[in-house]
Design a protein around this motif. Sequence first.
Motif, PDB file in Angstrom:
ATOM      1  N   PHE A   9       0.719  -1.264   0.384  1.00  0.00           N
ATOM      2  CA  PHE A   9      -0.254   0.012  -0.003  1.00  0.00           C
ATOM      3  C   PHE A   9       0.873   1.390   0.012  1.00  0.00           C
ATOM      4  CE2 PHE A   9      -2.431  -3.629   2.309  1.00  0.00           C
ATOM      5  CZ  PHE A   9      -3.572  -3.439   1.255  1.00  0.00           C
ATOM      6  N   ASP A  10       2.320   1.176   0.144  1.00  0.00           N
ATOM      7  CA  ASP A  10       3.084   2.028  -0.130  1.00  0.00           C
ATOM      8  C   ASP A  10       2.952   3.163  -1.245  1.00  0.00           C
ATOM      9  OD1 ASP A  10       4.938   3.910   0.738  1.00  0.00           O
ATOM     10  OD2 ASP A  10       6.625   2.720   0.111  1.00  0.00           O
ATOM     11  N   LEU A  11       2.889   4.223  -1.153  1.00  0.00           N
ATOM     12  CA  LEU A  11       2.782   5.184  -2.404  1.00  0.00           C
ATOM     13  C   LEU A  11       4.005   6.279  -2.312  1.00  0.00           C
ATOM     14  CD1 LEU A  11      -1.159   5.795  -2.474  1.00  0.00           C
ATOM     15  CD2 LEU A  11       0.029   4.171  -3.795  1.00  0.00           C
ATOM     16  N   SER A  12       5.031   6.045  -1.497  1.00  0.00           N
ATOM     17  CA  SER A  12       6.187   6.947  -1.535  1.00  0.00           C
ATOM     18  C   SER A  12       6.370   7.168  -3.067  1.00  0.00           C
ATOM     19  CB  SER A  12       7.118   6.496  -0.863  1.00  0.00           C
ATOM     20  OG  SER A  12       6.819   6.189   0.495  1.00  0.00           O
ATOM     21  N   GLY A  13       6.784   8.553  -3.441  1.00  0.00           N
ATOM     22  CA  GLY A  13       7.178   8.825  -4.548  1.00  0.00           C
ATOM     23  C   GLY A  13       6.233   8.948  -5.834  1.00  0.00           C
ATOM     24  N   LYS A  14       4.932   8.799  -5.393  1.00  0.00           N
ATOM     25  CA  LYS A  14       3.877   9.049  -6.646  1.00  0.00           C
ATOM     26  C   LYS A  14       3.358  10.081  -6.486  1.00  0.00           C
ATOM     27  CE  LYS A  14       4.070   4.039  -7.072  1.00  0.00           C
ATOM     28  NZ  LYS A  14       4.595   3.333  -8.372  1.00  0.00           N
ATOM     29  N   VAL A  15       2.825  10.497  -7.709  1.00  0.00           N
ATOM     30  CA  VAL A  15       2.065  11.700  -7.740  1.00  0.00           C
ATOM     31  C   VAL A  15       0.604  11.640  -8.219  1.00  0.00           C
ATOM     32  CG1 VAL A  15       2.039  13.970  -9.175  1.00  0.00           C
ATOM     33  CG2 VAL A  15       4.228  12.784  -8.527  1.00  0.00           C
ATOM     34  N   ALA A  16      -0.298  12.218  -7.466  1.00  0.00           N
ATOM     35  CA  ALA A  16      -1.699  11.899  -7.644  1.00  0.00           C
ATOM     36  C   ALA A  16      -2.373  13.061  -8.177  1.00  0.00           C
ATOM     37  CB  ALA A  16      -2.329  11.170  -6.495  1.00  0.00           C
ATOM     38  N   ILE A  17      -3.032  13.336  -9.007  1.00  0.00           N
ATOM     39  CA  ILE A  17      -4.154  14.209  -9.232  1.00  0.00           C
ATOM     40  C   ILE A  17      -5.430  13.741  -8.739  1.00  0.00           C
ATOM     41  CG2 ILE A  17      -5.717  15.473 -11.111  1.00  0.00           C
ATOM     42  CD1 ILE A  17      -3.113  15.132 -12.799  1.00  0.00           C
ATOM     43  N   VAL A  18      -6.061  14.900  -7.685  1.00  0.00           N
ATOM     44  CA  VAL A  18      -7.326  14.453  -7.239  1.00  0.00           C
ATOM     45  C   VAL A  18      -8.057  15.954  -7.506  1.00  0.00           C
ATOM     46  CG1 VAL A  18      -8.608  14.317  -5.003  1.00  0.00           C
ATOM     47  CG2 VAL A  18      -6.300  13.336  -5.237  1.00  0.00           C
ATOM     48  N   THR A  19      -9.311  15.516  -8.346  1.00  0.00           N
ATOM     49  CA  THR A  19      -9.842  16.683  -8.502  1.00  0.00           C
ATOM     50  C   THR A  19     -11.162  17.060  -7.417  1.00  0.00           C
ATOM     51  OG1 THR A  19     -11.693  15.332  -9.685  1.00  0.00           O
ATOM     52  CG2 THR A  19     -10.176  16.079 -11.201  1.00  0.00           C
ATOM     53  N   GLY A  24     -14.911  17.839   1.470  1.00  0.00           N
ATOM     54  CA  GLY A  24     -15.752  16.500   1.235  1.00  0.00           C
ATOM     55  C   GLY A  24     -14.896  15.364   0.849  1.00  0.00           C
ATOM     56  N   LEU A  25     -15.160  14.655   0.066  1.00  0.00           N
ATOM     57  CA  LEU A  25     -14.475  13.172  -0.218  1.00  0.00           C
ATOM     58  C   LEU A  25     -13.148  13.416  -0.887  1.00  0.00           C
ATOM     59  CD1 LEU A  25     -17.710  10.970  -1.419  1.00  0.00           C
ATOM     60  CD2 LEU A  25     -16.972  11.452   0.958  1.00  0.00           C
ATOM     61  N   GLY A  26     -13.255  14.437  -1.740  1.00  0.00           N
ATOM     62  CA  GLY A  26     -11.861  14.661  -2.579  1.00  0.00           C
ATOM     63  C   GLY A  26     -10.948  15.166  -1.358  1.00  0.00           C
ATOM     64  N   ALA A  27     -11.319  15.902  -0.498  1.00  0.00           N
ATOM     65  CA  ALA A  27     -10.365  16.663   0.678  1.00  0.00           C
ATOM     66  C   ALA A  27      -9.842  15.217   1.290  1.00  0.00           C
ATOM     67  CB  ALA A  27     -10.993  17.340   1.494  1.00  0.00           C
ATOM     68  N   GLY A  87       6.991  16.038 -12.464  1.00  0.00           N
ATOM     69  CA  GLY A  87       7.846  15.593 -13.265  1.00  0.00           C
ATOM     70  C   GLY A  87       7.123  14.018 -13.943  1.00  0.00           C
ATOM     71  N   ARG A  88       6.042  13.781 -13.357  1.00  0.00           N
ATOM     72  CA  ARG A  88       5.593  12.499 -13.624  1.00  0.00           C
ATOM     73  C   ARG A  88       4.160  12.537 -13.005  1.00  0.00           C
ATOM     74  NH1 ARG A  88       7.772   8.223 -12.937  1.00  0.00           N
ATOM     75  NH2 ARG A  88       5.860   6.916 -12.587  1.00  0.00           N
ATOM     76  N   LEU A  89       3.277  11.481 -13.459  1.00  0.00           N
ATOM     77  CA  LEU A  89       1.842  11.098 -12.949  1.00  0.00           C
ATOM     78  C   LEU A  89       1.809   9.813 -12.688  1.00  0.00           C
ATOM     79  CD1 LEU A  89      -0.829  12.395 -12.255  1.00  0.00           C
ATOM     80  CD2 LEU A  89      -1.429  12.037 -14.788  1.00  0.00           C
ATOM     81  N   ASP A  90       1.009   9.511 -11.700  1.00  0.00           N
ATOM     82  CA  ASP A  90       1.066   7.869 -11.206  1.00  0.00           C
ATOM     83  C   ASP A  90      -0.609   7.505 -11.016  1.00  0.00           C
ATOM     84  OD1 ASP A  90       3.932   7.213 -10.962  1.00  0.00           O
ATOM     85  OD2 ASP A  90       3.601   8.855  -9.750  1.00  0.00           O
ATOM     86  N   ILE A  91      -1.269   8.478 -10.479  1.00  0.00           N
ATOM     87  CA  ILE A  91      -2.568   8.144 -10.055  1.00  0.00           C
ATOM     88  C   ILE A  91      -3.470   9.327 -10.413  1.00  0.00           C
ATOM     89  CG2 ILE A  91      -4.066   8.018  -7.982  1.00  0.00           C
ATOM     90  CD1 ILE A  91      -1.170   7.075  -6.662  1.00  0.00           C
ATOM     91  N   LEU A  92      -4.827   9.240 -10.903  1.00  0.00           N
ATOM     92  CA  LEU A  92      -5.797  10.152 -11.191  1.00  0.00           C
ATOM     93  C   LEU A  92      -7.162   9.908 -10.476  1.00  0.00           C
ATOM     94  CD1 LEU A  92      -7.271  12.554 -12.701  1.00  0.00           C
ATOM     95  CD2 LEU A  92      -8.106  10.730 -14.482  1.00  0.00           C
ATOM     96  N   VAL A  93      -7.613  10.553  -9.415  1.00  0.00           N
ATOM     97  CA  VAL A  93      -8.715  10.578  -8.668  1.00  0.00           C
ATOM     98  C   VAL A  93      -9.703  11.370  -9.364  1.00  0.00           C
ATOM     99  CG1 VAL A  93     -10.055  10.245  -6.719  1.00  0.00           C
ATOM    100  CG2 VAL A  93      -7.609   9.616  -6.633  1.00  0.00           C
ATOM    101  N   ASN A  94     -10.837  10.861 -10.018  1.00  0.00           N
ATOM    102  CA  ASN A  94     -11.831  11.723 -10.716  1.00  0.00           C
ATOM    103  C   ASN A  94     -12.847  11.990  -9.754  1.00  0.00           C
ATOM    104  OD1 ASN A  94     -11.629  12.662 -13.431  1.00  0.00           O
ATOM    105  ND2 ASN A  94     -11.562  10.531 -14.075  1.00  0.00           N
ATOM    106  N   ASN A  95     -12.810  12.904  -8.827  1.00  0.00           N
ATOM    107  CA  ASN A  95     -13.710  12.939  -7.635  1.00  0.00           C
ATOM    108  C   ASN A  95     -14.751  14.128  -7.965  1.00  0.00           C
ATOM    109  OD1 ASN A  95     -14.628  12.876  -4.820  1.00  0.00           O
ATOM    110  ND2 ASN A  95     -13.768  15.049  -5.116  1.00  0.00           N
ATOM    111  N   ALA A  96     -14.278  15.191  -8.509  1.00  0.00           N
ATOM    112  CA  ALA A  96     -15.312  16.295  -8.510  1.00  0.00           C
ATOM    113  C   ALA A  96     -16.682  15.901  -9.306  1.00  0.00           C
ATOM    114  CB  ALA A  96     -14.919  17.412  -9.499  1.00  0.00           C
TER     115      ALA A  96
END
Length: 256
Positions: A9-19, A24-27, A87-96
Amino acid sequence: MAFSTFNPFDLSGKVAIVTGSNTGLGAGMALALAQAGCDIVGVCRADPGETPARVEAAGRRFVEVRADLSSVAAVDDILGAAVEACGRLDILVNNAGIIRRDDALTFGEDDWDAVMDVNLKSVFFLAQAAARRFVAQGGGGKIINIASMLSFQGGIRVASYTASKSGVLGLTRLLANEWAAHGVNVNAIAPGYMATANTAALRDDAQRNGEILSRIPAGRWGAPDDLAGPVVFLASAASDYVHGHTLAVDGGWLAR
Ligand code: NAP
């Protein structure tokens, strides 16, 4: 690496976009991902709220991107800002997401288009942009769409919301089919009844509040923290062979 030190479950060094990371849930999901090791690119249309300070208190970086997801014109800017800053992207959370309520007999085109644009059209084009980046980078990626109980049920007086969230479930499956071979996991979380601004009107209506609570086996409204474990799971190596699934996090609502 010894098994005893391996943390899937370790996400060290990853980059996530959260809309919609400002509230609320996005926060809640932005903070959970940060606590698991992610830097967060938070997409908000106005003030980012307390999320930057909470992410930074967890020892991670918060990159603020202002964008209005009622138009897909923002998509390239969001991806560009994320990659330029991190410099990179690993995760997208489409929340909005938004909801509009009216009887189906009088439901207007504006209420239809507004909800579909944010909840479904921007979700697809952001996912497309993220997946293009994942494929170009190599190494796969994770897309987590936020669905709803109304991905499974019909609801009432929320025609465009039900259509959009049912669409999110189908789109999640389609994208998984196309992108699993690229190492891109596309899954969704379907929250049950969660105490956020989105449901304030329901909770303020004593009769509806009582009806809803009496039908939730867990006996309480959900909270943003209830999505912490599920979102980290779907963002992490722990879910590498999970594709196209919509995970209900609903206190048992769908089990009734
Ligand atoms: P919320 O508190 O109303 O938050 C919605 C978020 O979406 C806010 O950050 C909002 O920004 C953002 N947003 C809305 N329209 C936008 C736009 N045009 N451009 C950019 N951002 C926009 O609701 P929530 O309960 O946390 O909902 C988050 C997601 O979960 C939504 O997709 C919702 O449908 C889904 N969901 C919620 C529940 C629930 O019970 N709460 C249940 C199932 C699914 P602003 O603050 O600027 O408005």
